[in-house]
Write a protein that holds these residues in place. Sequence first.
Motif, PDB file in Angstrom:
ATOM      1  N   TRP A   1      55.011  -2.048 -35.423  1.00  0.00           N
ATOM      2  CA  TRP A   1      54.270  -2.363 -34.136  1.00  0.00           C
ATOM      3  C   TRP A   1      53.671  -1.102 -33.694  1.00  0.00           C
ATOM      4  O   TRP A   1      54.169  -0.247 -33.479  1.00  0.00           O
ATOM      5  CB  TRP A   1      55.401  -2.787 -33.114  1.00  0.00           C
ATOM      6  CG  TRP A   1      54.751  -3.314 -31.941  1.00  0.00           C
ATOM      7  CD1 TRP A   1      54.482  -2.913 -30.637  1.00  0.00           C
ATOM      8  CD2 TRP A   1      53.861  -4.415 -31.717  1.00  0.00           C
ATOM      9  NE1 TRP A   1      53.805  -3.351 -29.869  1.00  0.00           N
ATOM     10  CE2 TRP A   1      53.187  -4.483 -30.473  1.00  0.00           C
ATOM     11  CE3 TRP A   1      53.523  -5.792 -32.397  1.00  0.00           C
ATOM     12  CZ2 TRP A   1      52.486  -5.635 -29.820  1.00  0.00           C
ATOM     13  CZ3 TRP A   1      52.782  -6.808 -31.998  1.00  0.00           C
ATOM     14  CH2 TRP A   1      52.277  -6.764 -30.764  1.00  0.00           C
ATOM     15  N   PRO A   2      52.450  -1.050 -34.020  1.00  0.00           N
ATOM     16  CA  PRO A   2      51.508   0.019 -33.803  1.00  0.00           C
ATOM     17  C   PRO A   2      51.234   0.346 -32.397  1.00  0.00           C
ATOM     18  O   PRO A   2      50.277   1.488 -32.291  1.00  0.00           O
ATOM     19  CB  PRO A   2      50.296  -0.009 -34.613  1.00  0.00           C
ATOM     20  CG  PRO A   2      50.012  -1.689 -34.481  1.00  0.00           C
ATOM     21  CD  PRO A   2      51.437  -2.196 -34.323  1.00  0.00           C
ATOM     22  N   PHE A   3      51.698  -0.138 -31.421  1.00  0.00           N
ATOM     23  CA  PHE A   3      51.314  -0.036 -30.195  1.00  0.00           C
ATOM     24  C   PHE A   3      52.139   0.655 -29.215  1.00  0.00           C
ATOM     25  O   PHE A   3      53.424   0.390 -29.296  1.00  0.00           O
ATOM     26  CB  PHE A   3      50.874  -1.337 -29.315  1.00  0.00           C
ATOM     27  CG  PHE A   3      49.735  -2.068 -30.057  1.00  0.00           C
ATOM     28  CD1 PHE A   3      48.458  -1.597 -30.228  1.00  0.00           C
ATOM     29  CD2 PHE A   3      50.084  -3.173 -30.734  1.00  0.00           C
ATOM     30  CE1 PHE A   3      47.522  -2.188 -30.867  1.00  0.00           C
ATOM     31  CE2 PHE A   3      49.000  -3.998 -31.460  1.00  0.00           C
ATOM     32  CZ  PHE A   3      47.790  -3.420 -31.543  1.00  0.00           C
ATOM     33  N   CYS A   4      51.951   1.704 -28.293  1.00  0.00           N
ATOM     34  CA  CYS A   4      52.656   2.298 -27.517  1.00  0.00           C
ATOM     35  C   CYS A   4      52.067   2.492 -26.065  1.00  0.00           C
ATOM     36  O   CYS A   4      50.806   2.200 -25.769  1.00  0.00           O
ATOM     37  CB  CYS A   4      52.649   3.863 -28.119  1.00  0.00           C
ATOM     38  SG  CYS A   4      53.208   4.004 -29.458  1.00  0.00           S
ATOM     39  N   ALA A   5      52.819   2.723 -25.110  1.00  0.00           N
ATOM     40  CA  ALA A   5      52.274   2.979 -23.812  1.00  0.00           C
ATOM     41  C   ALA A   5      51.736   4.237 -23.698  1.00  0.00           C
ATOM     42  O   ALA A   5      50.628   4.635 -22.707  1.00  0.00           O
ATOM     43  CB  ALA A   5      53.451   3.061 -22.694  1.00  0.00           C
ATOM     44  N   ALA A   6      52.165   5.377 -24.538  1.00  0.00           N
ATOM     45  CA  ALA A   6      51.834   6.862 -24.626  1.00  0.00           C
ATOM     46  C   ALA A   6      52.142   7.312 -25.857  1.00  0.00           C
ATOM     47  O   ALA A   6      53.136   6.809 -26.449  1.00  0.00           O
ATOM     48  CB  ALA A   6      52.306   7.607 -23.444  1.00  0.00           C
ATOM     49  N   LYS A   7      51.367   8.241 -26.605  1.00  0.00           N
ATOM     50  CA  LYS A   7      51.606   8.633 -27.896  1.00  0.00           C
ATOM     51  C   LYS A   7      52.397   9.958 -27.720  1.00  0.00           C
ATOM     52  O   LYS A   7      52.147  10.807 -26.875  1.00  0.00           O
ATOM     53  CB  LYS A   7      50.285   8.963 -28.362  1.00  0.00           C
ATOM     54  CG  LYS A   7      50.258   9.589 -29.720  1.00  0.00           C
ATOM     55  CD  LYS A   7      50.743   8.420 -30.796  1.00  0.00           C
ATOM     56  CE  LYS A   7      50.424   9.298 -32.205  1.00  0.00           C
ATOM     57  NZ  LYS A   7      51.164   8.377 -33.185  1.00  0.00           N
ATOM     58  N   CYS A   8      53.605   9.912 -28.163  1.00  0.00           N
ATOM     59  CA  CYS A   8      54.566  10.974 -27.994  1.00  0.00           C
ATOM     60  C   CYS A   8      53.975  12.129 -28.723  1.00  0.00           C
ATOM     61  O   CYS A   8      53.553  11.857 -29.942  1.00  0.00           O
ATOM     62  CB  CYS A   8      55.776  10.506 -28.235  1.00  0.00           C
ATOM     63  SG  CYS A   8      56.519   9.432 -27.069  1.00  0.00           S
TER      64      CYS A   8
ATOM     65  N   THR B   1      56.009   1.156 -30.282  1.00  0.00           N
ATOM     66  CA  THR B   1      56.952   0.808 -29.372  1.00  0.00           C
ATOM     67  C   THR B   1      57.223  -0.649 -29.462  1.00  0.00           C
ATOM     68  O   THR B   1      56.529  -1.382 -28.568  1.00  0.00           O
ATOM     69  CB  THR B   1      56.719   1.501 -27.747  1.00  0.00           C
ATOM     70  OG1 THR B   1      56.203   2.777 -27.778  1.00  0.00           O
ATOM     71  CG2 THR B   1      57.987   1.255 -26.913  1.00  0.00           C
ATOM     72  N   PRO B   2      57.720  -1.246 -30.195  1.00  0.00           N
ATOM     73  CA  PRO B   2      58.062  -2.689 -30.317  1.00  0.00           C
ATOM     74  C   PRO B   2      58.804  -3.248 -29.215  1.00  0.00           C
ATOM     75  O   PRO B   2      58.654  -4.411 -29.093  1.00  0.00           O
ATOM     76  CB  PRO B   2      58.832  -2.822 -31.829  1.00  0.00           C
ATOM     77  CG  PRO B   2      59.429  -1.445 -32.010  1.00  0.00           C
ATOM     78  CD  PRO B   2      58.504  -0.425 -31.322  1.00  0.00           C
ATOM     79  N   SER B   3      59.529  -2.205 -28.496  1.00  0.00           N
ATOM     80  CA  SER B   3      60.047  -2.895 -27.223  1.00  0.00           C
ATOM     81  C   SER B   3      58.832  -3.618 -26.276  1.00  0.00           C
ATOM     82  O   SER B   3      59.426  -4.090 -25.339  1.00  0.00           O
ATOM     83  CB  SER B   3      60.933  -2.021 -26.458  1.00  0.00           C
ATOM     84  OG  SER B   3      60.215  -0.712 -26.114  1.00  0.00           O
TER      85      SER B   3
ATOM     86  N   VAL C   1      58.681 -11.271 -31.204  1.00  0.00           N
ATOM     87  CA  VAL C   1      59.968 -10.948 -31.744  1.00  0.00           C
ATOM     88  C   VAL C   1      60.875 -12.344 -32.319  1.00  0.00           C
ATOM     89  O   VAL C   1      61.015 -12.152 -33.612  1.00  0.00           O
ATOM     90  CB  VAL C   1      61.073 -10.073 -30.707  1.00  0.00           C
ATOM     91  CG1 VAL C   1      62.423  -9.930 -31.890  1.00  0.00           C
ATOM     92  CG2 VAL C   1      60.323  -8.826 -30.309  1.00  0.00           C
ATOM     93  N   ALA C   2      60.701 -13.229 -31.603  1.00  0.00           N
ATOM     94  CA  ALA C   2      61.499 -14.561 -32.027  1.00  0.00           C
ATOM     95  C   ALA C   2      60.793 -15.071 -33.286  1.00  0.00           C
ATOM     96  O   ALA C   2      61.398 -15.563 -34.120  1.00  0.00           O
ATOM     97  CB  ALA C   2      61.666 -15.397 -31.082  1.00  0.00           C
ATOM     98  N   GLY C   3      59.482 -14.904 -33.194  1.00  0.00           N
ATOM     99  CA  GLY C   3      58.511 -15.479 -34.264  1.00  0.00           C
ATOM    100  C   GLY C   3      58.668 -14.838 -35.431  1.00  0.00           C
ATOM    101  O   GLY C   3      58.905 -15.654 -36.527  1.00  0.00           O
ATOM    102  N   ILE C   4      58.769 -13.559 -35.192  1.00  0.00           N
ATOM    103  CA  ILE C   4      58.947 -12.807 -36.571  1.00  0.00           C
ATOM    104  C   ILE C   4      60.322 -12.916 -37.293  1.00  0.00           C
ATOM    105  O   ILE C   4      60.488 -13.035 -38.429  1.00  0.00           O
ATOM    106  CB  ILE C   4      58.755 -11.126 -36.258  1.00  0.00           C
ATOM    107  CG1 ILE C   4      57.201 -10.887 -35.838  1.00  0.00           C
ATOM    108  CG2 ILE C   4      59.138 -10.367 -37.437  1.00  0.00           C
ATOM    109  CD1 ILE C   4      57.064  -9.645 -35.374  1.00  0.00           C
TER     110      ILE C   4
ATOM    111  N   LEU D   1      65.522  -2.492 -32.866  1.00  0.00           N
ATOM    112  CA  LEU D   1      64.307  -2.651 -32.058  1.00  0.00           C
ATOM    113  C   LEU D   1      64.076  -1.190 -31.519  1.00  0.00           C
ATOM    114  O   LEU D   1      64.863  -0.877 -30.618  1.00  0.00           O
ATOM    115  CB  LEU D   1      63.976  -3.566 -31.235  1.00  0.00           C
ATOM    116  CG  LEU D   1      62.558  -3.926 -30.755  1.00  0.00           C
ATOM    117  CD1 LEU D   1      62.161  -5.421 -30.659  1.00  0.00           C
ATOM    118  CD2 LEU D   1      62.473  -3.394 -29.287  1.00  0.00           C
ATOM    119  N   GLU D   2      63.239  -0.324 -31.646  1.00  0.00           N
ATOM    120  CA  GLU D   2      63.033   0.841 -30.947  1.00  0.00           C
ATOM    121  C   GLU D   2      62.626   0.618 -29.747  1.00  0.00           C
ATOM    122  O   GLU D   2      61.508  -0.140 -29.296  1.00  0.00           O
ATOM    123  CB  GLU D   2      62.051   1.802 -31.972  1.00  0.00           C
ATOM    124  CG  GLU D   2      62.538   2.635 -33.048  1.00  0.00           C
ATOM    125  CD  GLU D   2      61.323   3.563 -33.516  1.00  0.00           C
ATOM    126  OE1 GLU D   2      61.672   4.797 -33.856  1.00  0.00           O
ATOM    127  OE2 GLU D   2      60.286   3.152 -33.504  1.00  0.00           O
TER     128      GLU D   2
END
Length: 103
Positions: free
Chosen positions: A16-23, A71-73, A80-83, A101-102
């Motif tokens: 999952w390539p999306f994050c709230a912020a890039k660490c 951030t897949p959370s 998630v259920a569909g996957i 799930l990270e």
Amino acid sequence: MSVDRFNNLFGVYIHWPFCAAKCPYCDFHSHVHRGPFDETEYLKAYQREIAATAARIPGRKVQSIFFGGGTPSLMNPKTVAGILDAIASHWAVDDNVEVTLEA
């Protein structure tokens, strides 16, 4: 002593390539999520990729499923259920499967 190097068990990694912020320490392909996007279309793409991979790698039993990235959370629980449903519809899933799930 002979060692069987092949078994039907394997793991599935979902990126999952999306994050709230890039660490600053992160080396994964990921992007800060800004604005709305069509998560339903992402789910459809994951389902197509799982089906295509299962066609190339049939007859396996999933022993682990790892959602990483990004951030897949942040995923919608329906995604998630569909996957998970897509994985289970193409491969056998071990009774003791580990799902991570990270966050």
